[in-house]
Design an enzyme around this catalytic site. Structure first.
Site, PDB file in Angstrom:
ATOM      1  CE  LYS A 109     119.956  54.427  65.698  1.00 48.02           C
ATOM      2  NZ  LYS A 109     118.823  53.490  65.542  1.00 48.02           N
TER       3      LYS A 109
ATOM      4  CD  GLU B 152     108.325  64.472  60.872  1.00 44.91           C
ATOM      5  OE1 GLU B 152     107.242  64.601  60.249  1.00 44.91           O
ATOM      6  OE2 GLU B 152     108.746  63.357  61.249  1.00 44.91           O
TER       7      GLU B 152
ATOM      8  CD  GLN C 196     112.000  56.047  58.597  1.00 41.96           C
ATOM      9  OE1 GLN C 196     112.720  56.179  59.574  1.00 41.96           O
ATOM     10  NE2 GLN C 196     110.679  56.208  58.657  1.00 41.96           N
TER      11      GLN C 196
ATOM     12  CG  MET D  47      94.240  85.554  48.104  1.00 47.85           C
ATOM     13  SD  MET D  47      93.536  87.219  48.236  1.00 47.85           S
ATOM     14  CE  MET D  47      94.369  87.847  49.680  1.00 47.85           C
TER      15      MET D  47
END
Lengths: 595, 179
Positions: free
Chosen positions: A164, A52, A115, A487
């Protein structure tokens, strides 16, 4: 024009009505109804990412290269939390994103359901605004409002958390209207009196400089045009932040290059010594100002910004103009033309002579080598290759990861046009470049899109290679491989006695085989003499390529303003220094605290 | 500070002022969290906060925040508040002239004998109302400026104060001008 439909259908319809063509996402339990609605249509193309975070970065690349809103769809819980880094990145760099997250059904919210996470709570600080939809009747308004809020004013990410059960419910859909938002109405037109005052100051300046940033890009190509007009009208020098590169053509004489921590010698010294600073759409970030109390001590400052909170935040300015860069520049150009102030030509000539003396230090020069590829050389040759006759007429877009390679890309690649340079500036997100490049490529199918990467950064979102291959996005990943988190290593040299704690890239994959494993093309080059041919071959391939460019392991990124130092205390490449210095002794104890 | 450091000897220090802000917001879920989160996230102080819906039909709430900061910080706070989408307007009541500021407190005093009598007398002297009384306790209510409330609580501590509840400040600018 209202119609009854389910919440899931409303989402898809709203995307269509908002003109969305590409949607970056990853399915999961809490967004299945929306995925089902997507299945029944063809106008919105869903791009399946592999993580994601990649979805948000891809949407950022898409948004930044097109000027449109980037759209993301992820599931609840881990889908939302994985998106947080991307959302924060978009927040820091002012990129318009609408991210729709699934949520557990409303009756389960707060029960620690499977979830479930408090998405609006988690994303409150890393979005411009967010919504939890609890009533189907609110959904159409929220969907359209999200696009408005994301794109207007200072752009930013907006999250819509959609349970949902609401996706299954049926309600009345309404198309977007042009009516004003009840509270959010950012100022776009600048105050004319302030602009008049600014134009007077611009006319009277003796050692002026334009300092421009990402705000010009966000304002659109029109703003960049006006900026060019203004700069040419005055004949003044201009420098740009990392985020603003491309707004003014890098090849122009009046452009001094990037400023800031790794900016050019001439840009930083001109900022330090100027008597008038005209800041357009930049925000006096700490990477720009260096030591704040020694920042451009003798100048008057004009600041144009759409966000009133950016004005006088870090640096006190004399004239603050709240407004969209494009609108303000338009008024500025017009007023400058009509009043045609008498510019002090001798003073300006002397100022340019001084700038040319600084420029003649050639601060970006580096020790050449015929044995190993210098990373600066690699970027220079890549730039040259994109200008070759064979690529004429083909647009080139550059994305980067974060680190030394990012700074070398900013320093050695010349950007001529806005929206062609995508990099993570504010948040500094390693792993940004590959997904961003995919987003850019999907918006510009025929363009050459190169992710200038480091071997450490690229591994942070390497899974998106699958996305590139699946959607035949022929992005080129140009890895400056020095086997170090460069770096980090450079800072360890500066601050920690060269003790390279955990900054060596141990156990690297074979990037050629890795590319092949994904079904892409792998290439490796480690000799300066082979580089041009290899780059030409990379560009010619019409498939995703991982190019493992093996470069000098010890090269550092210069010039550099060390922490706690002012613009006129830069360190240059030791190749240029009259006397070699031990870079470990440059930063004092207090500077070490600053990072 | 030694000569090796490149920091100037003097530090720029600005005076800290107390400001009372009236913030008009849409009364939607999470709006208070947005505002409180803005203060904590950017390191600003909240000295007092009161909130209630003031226009029911429009779902508009008025939030009164007392904060302290340098002039610069107060400016930043106002601009950052205005960036929040549900915020309609922000008024700095301190800048716009001395505002009327009031808060309400309830104190529970427990005791017998002299303490009880003295508590009664003090409450009467302050003009506090008695909300509840038992043979061993009182609950007094006092509305007033914060320093008056402070004085009242201090005195009540001596005569058996066991519990305090305060609303925080509600404020309004003087004169005929309205928000």
């Amino acid at each position: 024009m209202s119609e009854m439909m389910t919440g899931a259908d409303m989402v898809v319809r709203a995307l269509q009505d908002q003109g969305v063509e590409h949607l970056f996402g990853y399915p999961g339990g809490a967004v299945l109804p929306i995925y089902d609605a997507l299945f029944h249509q063809n106008s919105v193309q869903h791009i399946l990412v592999r993580h994601e975070q990649g979805a948000v970065h891809a949407a950022e690349g898409y948004a930044r290269s097109t000027g449109k809103v980037g759209v993301v769809l992820v599931t609840s819980g881990p889908g939302a939390t994985n998106a947080v880094t991307g959302l924060t990145d978009a927040m820091m760099d002012s990129i318009p994103i609408v991210c729709i997250t699934g949520q557990v059904p409303t009756h389960l919210i707060g029960s620690d359901a499977f979830q479930e996470c408090d998405t609006v709570g988690i994303t409150r600080h890393c979005t411009k605004h967010n919504y939890l939809v609890k009533d189907i009747a609110d959904l159409p308004r929220i969907l359209h409002e999200a696009f408005y809020v994301a794109a207007n004013g200072r752009p930013g990410p907006v999250v819509i958390d959609l349970p949902k059960d609401i996706q299954f419910q049926t309600g009345l859909y309404a198309r977007p209207t042009s009516s004003q938002h009840k509270t959010y109405r950012p100022t776009v037109k600048g105050d004319l009196d302030q602009i008049r005052k600014a134009v007077e100051m611009i006319g009277a300046a003796r050692r002026p400089i334009f300092y421009t940033g990402g705000g010009v890009i966000n304002s659109g190509p029109h703003a960049a045009e006006l900026l060019r007009e203004m700069v040419r009208l005055t004949g003044y020098p201009i420098t740009s932040t990392l985020m603003g590169l491309g707004a003014y053509p890098a090849s122009d004489r009046q452009f001094l290059g990037m400023l800031g921590m790794h900016g050019t010698y001439e840009a930083n010294l001109a900022m330090h010594d100027c008597d008038l600073m005209i800041c357009v759409g930049a925000r006096f970030d700490d990477r720009i100002t260096g030591r704040i109390d020694a920042f451009s001590p003798n100048s008057h400052k004009i600041h144009i910004d759409i966000d009133p909170s950016s004005i006088n935040k870090n640096v006190k300015v004399d004239v603050g103009i709240v407004g969209d860069c494009g609108h303000v520049l338009e008024d500025m150009v017009r007023l400058f033309r009509t009043t045609s102030p008498q510019i002090d030509k001798p003073a300006l000539k002397e100022w340019w002579a001084q700038i040319e003396r600084w420029r003649s230090r050639k601060c970006l020069a580096y020790r050449p080598s015929s044995e190993v590829i210098k990373p600066q050389y690699a970027v220079e040759r890549l730039f040259a290759a994109t200008k070759a006759p064979v690529n004429r007429g083909r647009e080139t877009y550059i994305t980067t990861e974060v680190g030394q390679h990012q700074m070398w890309a900013a320093q050695y690649f010349g950007f001529e046009e806005p929206n062609h340079w995508m990099t993570s500036g504010g948040l500094g997100t390693m792993g940004y470049g590959l997904p961003a490049a995919i987003g850019v490529q999907l918006a510009h199918r025929d363009a050459l899109v190169v992710d200038i990467a480091g071997e450490a950064s690229i591994l942070m979102n390497i899974q998106e290679m699958s996305t590139a291959v699946q959607y035949r996005a022929p992005v080129k990943i140009f890895i400056l491989n020095n086997e170090y988190m460069g770096m980090v290593r450079q800072w360890q040299e500066l601050l920690h006695g060269g003790r390279y704690s955990q900054s060596y890239s141990e156990s690297l994959p074979d990037f050629v085989k890795l590319a092949e494993a994904y079904g892409a093309v792998g290439m490796r080059c480690d000799k300066p003499d082979d580089l041009d041919a290899a780059i030409a071959e990379m560009i010619a391939v019409d498939r995703p390529v991982i190019f493992d460019c093996v470069v000098d392991k010890s090269e550092n990124c210069f010039p550099m303003i060390p922490s706690g130092k002012a613009h006129n205390e830069m360190i240059l490449n030791e190749y240029l220094s009259e006397d070699a210095q031990d870079i470990g002794s440059i930063i004092d104890e207090k500077g070490k605290m600053l990072v | 500070m030694n000569s090796q450091t490149h920091y100037p000897a003097q530090t720029v220090s600005q005076a800290v002022h107390r400001h009372t802000l009236a913030i008009i917001v849409d009364n939607e879920p999470g709006v208070l969290a947005r505002i409180a989160g803005l203060f904590s996230g950017r390191g600003y102080n909240i000295e007092s906060l009161t909130v209630s819906e003031t226009e029911h039909e429009k779902h508009i709430s008025r939030i009164t925040i007392v904060t302290a900061g340098t002039t610069n910080v107060i400016e930043q706070i106002k601009f950052h508040l205005l960036r929040l989408v549900p915020v309609h307007r922000v008024d700095d009541l301190t800048v716009n002239g001395e505002a009327v500021e009031r808060e309400l407190c309830m104190v529970k005093v427990v005791g017998k004998g002299d303490h009880r009598v003295e508590a009664m007398r003090l409450a009467a002297a302050f003009g506090a109302r008695t909300l509840d009384a038992t043979l061993e306790s009182f609950i007094f209510e006092l509305t007033g400026a914060s320093d008056e409330i402070e004085r009242f609580i201090k005195l009540m501590t001596v005569v058996g104060l066991t519990e305090v509840a305060r609303t925080g400040i509600a404020a309004m600018s003087r004169g005929s001008e309205s928000l």
